[in-house]
Scaffold this motif. Structure first.
Motif, PDB file in Angstrom:
ATOM      1  N   UNK A 286      25.098  28.538 -12.143  1.00 15.49           N
ATOM      2  CA  UNK A 286      25.337  28.774 -10.860  1.00 15.49           C
ATOM      3  C   UNK A 286      26.711  29.233 -10.324  1.00 15.49           C
ATOM      4  N   UNK A 287      26.908  30.445  -9.681  1.00 14.64           N
ATOM      5  CA  UNK A 287      28.262  30.594  -9.461  1.00 14.64           C
ATOM      6  C   UNK A 287      29.101  31.224 -10.652  1.00 14.64           C
ATOM      7  N   UNK A 288      28.420  31.419 -11.946  1.00 15.79           N
ATOM      8  CA  UNK A 288      29.287  31.841 -12.967  1.00 15.79           C
ATOM      9  C   UNK A 288      29.020  33.434 -13.401  1.00 15.79           C
ATOM     10  N   UNK A 289      28.422  33.988 -12.416  1.00 13.60           N
ATOM     11  CA  UNK A 289      28.046  35.372 -12.859  1.00 13.60           C
ATOM     12  C   UNK A 289      27.450  35.594 -14.044  1.00 13.60           C
ATOM     13  N   UNK A 290      27.504  37.188 -14.569  1.00 15.39           N
ATOM     14  CA  UNK A 290      26.777  37.253 -15.722  1.00 15.39           C
ATOM     15  C   UNK A 290      27.428  36.878 -16.924  1.00 15.39           C
ATOM     16  N   UNK A 291      27.202  36.167 -17.949  1.00 15.80           N
ATOM     17  CA  UNK A 291      27.825  35.439 -18.940  1.00 15.80           C
ATOM     18  C   UNK A 291      27.431  36.090 -20.374  1.00 15.80           C
ATOM     19  N   UNK A 292      28.571  36.734 -21.279  1.00 19.95           N
ATOM     20  CA  UNK A 292      28.005  37.050 -22.580  1.00 19.95           C
ATOM     21  C   UNK A 292      28.961  36.353 -23.604  1.00 19.95           C
TER      22      UNK A 292
END
Length: 326
Positions: free
Chosen positions: A167-173
């Protein structure tokens, strides 16, 4: 990553994996003895596990299968040898046929999982012992070291809970290896709606747009296995860029949790990627995990350099707004 060490010992006939977690021993024991939680991490990326039976008693058996991105199925069975909760668990681990019968042509090993408290949480030590050096060499050649590492490295999100994890970390690659990239994004909304938003053109057209200033001009989707899709985007007035699109085929569909498709840039001779979409719901939120397999490292790096992650974040943020209005 939780896994800190993986070693093989040809003389002792063992493979030992060590991983550290911030969760207590009791929580580790829980996830390894609950088949529904085991399913969320036991198979490596691209090969999720499904436990079809789980008799947690000495002499009891568990059966599971891992399903590959093209529908390949790999069966296995455990026989529980020792159960000392929440400290250790020992099983006889065997390859199996589709009926759960042990395959005599494949190695059987003894796997012992030990859970020990640490200053920050708990440590897992997994020791797999083989009957011969040839058996150890065989499973190492099959990718057991890499597969086990990637599987256990998925355990954090199960232990933490999806909201705490994403949550709150946005899109992670995350780059997993030379050809695999994993993308995650937590979406506020139930799994059924998130699934529909990836399958139904009237919803796709509202959110899968990438950066602002573009519109989806073509959205044709047949989500059934063997069905094809085609997307095209074009810039709206005042936005620079040229029309482009993707097309592909659905290889696997397990609503509402998993869909595997190919993806090819329309009108080019670029090789296709393999896109493995997985959805998990917890507490009204759904974690999207997209595993992308590229043909080579050069293609992987070229695509990542286009700003793909930022474009996907814009789309996923838009998706949450769309789901709120459905």
């Amino acid at each position: 990553m939780p896994v800190t060490d993986v070693t093989t010992d040809a003389e002792a006939l063992t493979m030992t994996l060590t991983a550290d977690f911030t969760a207590p021993v009791e929580r580790l024991w829980e996830v390894f003895t609950d088949p529904r939680q085991l399913e969320r991490f036991w198979g490596p990326p691209g090969y999720p596990a499904t436990f079809t039976s789980f008799d947690l008693t000495v002499g009891g058996h568990a059966r599971y299968l891992m399903t590959g991105p093209k529908g390949e199925k790999y069966h296995a069975t455990w026989e529980f040898l020792e159960i000392d909760g929440p400290h250790s668990l020992a099983v006889l681990d065997s390859f199996a046929d589709e009926n759960g019968n042990v395959r005599e042509d494949m190695p059987t090993s003894r796997m012992t999982l030990a859970f020990e408290p640490t200053a920050s949480g708990a440590r897992l030590e997994s020791v797999t012992r083989f009957t011969s050096a040839e058996a150890l060499e065989q499973v190492v050649a099959m990718g057991m070291v890499e597969g086990s590492t990637m599987a256990i490295n998925q355990l954090d999100r199960v232990l933490q809970g999806l909201r705490d994890y994403a949550a709150g970390k946005g899109t992670q690659t995350e780059i997993l290896d030379d050809t695999h990239v994993r993308i995650t994004r937590l979406i506020e909304g139930p799994i059924d709606l998130v699934w529909r938003a990836h399958q139904e053109p009237e919803l796709l057209e509202k959110w899968m747009l990438g950066p602002d200033g573009w519109r989806m001009s073509v959205c044709e989707v047949d989500p059934s296995v063997g069905g094809r899709y085609r997307y095209e985007w074009e810039p709206i007035e005042g936005t620079e860029g040229e029309r482009f699109g993707f097309d592909g085929e659905t290889l696997l569909s397990e609503a509402p949790r998993r869909a595997v498709t190919t993806e090819h840039m329309t009108g080019t001779d670029y090789p296709s990627t393999l896109n493995d979409l997985n959805l998990e719901e917890e507490d009204g939120a759904t974690l999207i995990t997209l595993l992308i397999e590229y043909p080579d490292m050069q293609t992987r790096d070229m695509v990542l350099a286009t700003g793909m992650t930022d474009g996907m974040e814009t789309s996923y943020a838009r998706l949450e707004g769309v789901l709120a209005s459905v």
